[in-house]
Design a protein around this motif. Structure first.
Motif: not given
Length: 410
Positions: A368-385
């Motif tokens: 869940m954690g790695t998927m959350t970071v990957s998906i949110v980063s890809q959708i928002l275009g921000s690794v920090n988010a």
């Protein structure tokens, strides 16, 4: 009074020294080498981080399904040692094969299998804690394992780091440097495993030996865990807070690389994490003898919540160094105290089954954690988010853990 480890406890701790070399390599050099392969194949930085996250997620998902089953089987008399050895060999040999591929996709597949072997070995290793020590020594012994694992893993890591960063100066290719590095780590891992295999004796086990009984026992264990409020609340709490911890471990270098930080700086910062974690883990173990282990674990979870917030604001290499040192202060404590707390509240003869179930909510939860970071980063275009989303996991985790402690007191 100085805390002294018994001979069997020392050899149990030594395995942490061995497997931690693979952990450190997987958290530092392997993501950078994968980035090297990905760039040669034309992948963007966002795609690189995304595929890395998806691979980590799949590896943990596989263990989420296999963990309870193999854990149940390992509780048979005399089986735990051999299933443990099989997991170590799978992880170490696949780790060695990583140096022989130039394809980023094949590299990820082999890495996935190596991670499954490594994660599997930890289920049996953690469940051995009840066999090699007494309940009143568990917090300290568990902390010693993580502490010496951190500092001991620095030796092979420094050798690998010198090879990778200095490959051009000593006249070898990046590919050759990585092959030698994987060989060093695999041999180190296996050598540190042998002493434990020679002395380990499975004290707690179940008498039934058929496959049918394994699955029946597993079913009963799941029902018992659901009925025991203390265990149930802890397992769910663990699902959330350790999810964030493992995601940070798995993706720290990948995140730093995606943000464009200097490679050498990233590796040195993560080396600093290991060095800081050594005394910090020992201190946490000793404090747990003076203060309650539950209070110390609560402090560690809250500290990680702050770390996740800081990671969301990270913009420079200096920030990454601060983050690395902060992680080193609490990484060993949160894992060690979680392991010993759980070992003390479960039936010792079913430790393999229970730790297999915990693995679903531990390494399996990092899906869940790695998927959350990957998906949110890809959708928002921000690794920090993407990294900032981990704050929510720690907040939920601390609330549920305190509820578990209260249930245990009642």
């Amino acid at each position: 009074m100085k805390f002294k480890l018994t001979d069997q406890e020392k050899k149990w701790v030594l395995y942490d020294v061995g497997n931690s070399a693979f952990v450190l390599l997987a958290a530092t050099i392997i993501p950078i080498y994968f980035n090297y392969l990905a760039k040669n194949a034309g992948l963007s930085s966002v795609d690189y981080l995304t595929y890395w996250g998806y691979t980590a997620s799949i590896a943990t998902l596989v263990m989420a399904f296999l963990g309870p089953v193999v854990g149940s089987i390992s509780d048979r008399k005399g089986w735990k040692k051999w299933i443990f050895l099989a997991s170590v060999l799978l992880g170490a040999l696949c780790g060695l094969f990583l140096g022989f591929t130039k394809s980023w996709l094949v590299f990820l597949i082999i890495f996935l299998i190596a991670k499954v072997g490594f994660n599997g070995s930890l289920i049996f290793y953690d469940s051995m804690l009840g066999d090699i020590t007494e309940p009143e020594r568990m917090d300290n012994v568990s902390s010693q394992g993580y502490a010496w694992g951190y500092i001991g893993s620095c030796l092979p890591f420094l050798a690998c780091l010198g090879l990778v960063l200095g490959s051009g100066k000593i006249g070898i290719s990046m590919q050759t440097a990585m092959m030698i590095s994987f060989l060093i780590v695999s041999v180190w891992w296996i050598i540190c495993t042998i002493p434990l295999l020679r002395v380990y004796k499975q004290k707690h086990y179940v008498e039934e030996s058929s496959w049918k009984h394994d699955f029946i026992r597993l079913g009963h264990t799941i029902k018992d865990a659901l009925k025991n409020k203390q265990i149930l609340l802890f397992v769910v709490a663990f699902f959330f807070y350790i999810d964030g911890v493992y995601t940070i471990i798995d993706m720290a270098t990948a995140v730093g690389t995606a943000l464009g930080f200097d490679t050498a700086g990233l590796l040195l910062a993560l080396l600093a994490t290991q060095i800081v974690a050594f005394p910090a883990s020992i201190i946490t173990g000793r404090l747990s003898q003076k203060k309650s282990p539950e209070a110390m674990l609560s402090v560690c979870i809250l500290a990680y919540c702050g770390i996740a917030v800081f990671a969301m604001l990270m913009t420079s290499q200096v920030h990454f160094w601060i983050l690395a040192i902060a992680v080193g202060m609490f990484q060993g404590g949160i894992q060690a105290l979680s392991r010993s707390y759980f070992a003390k509240i479960i039936p010792p003869e079913k430790s393999g089954e229970y730790f297999g179930l915990l693995d679903i909510c531990g390494k399996g939860a990092s899906l869940m954690g790695t998927m959350t970071v990957s998906i949110v980063s890809q959708i928002l275009g921000s690794v920090n988010a993407g990294v900032g989303m981990l704050t929510l996991f720690f907040l939920v985790g601390i609330c549920l853990f305190r509820m578990s402690v209260k249930a245990g007191k009642r």
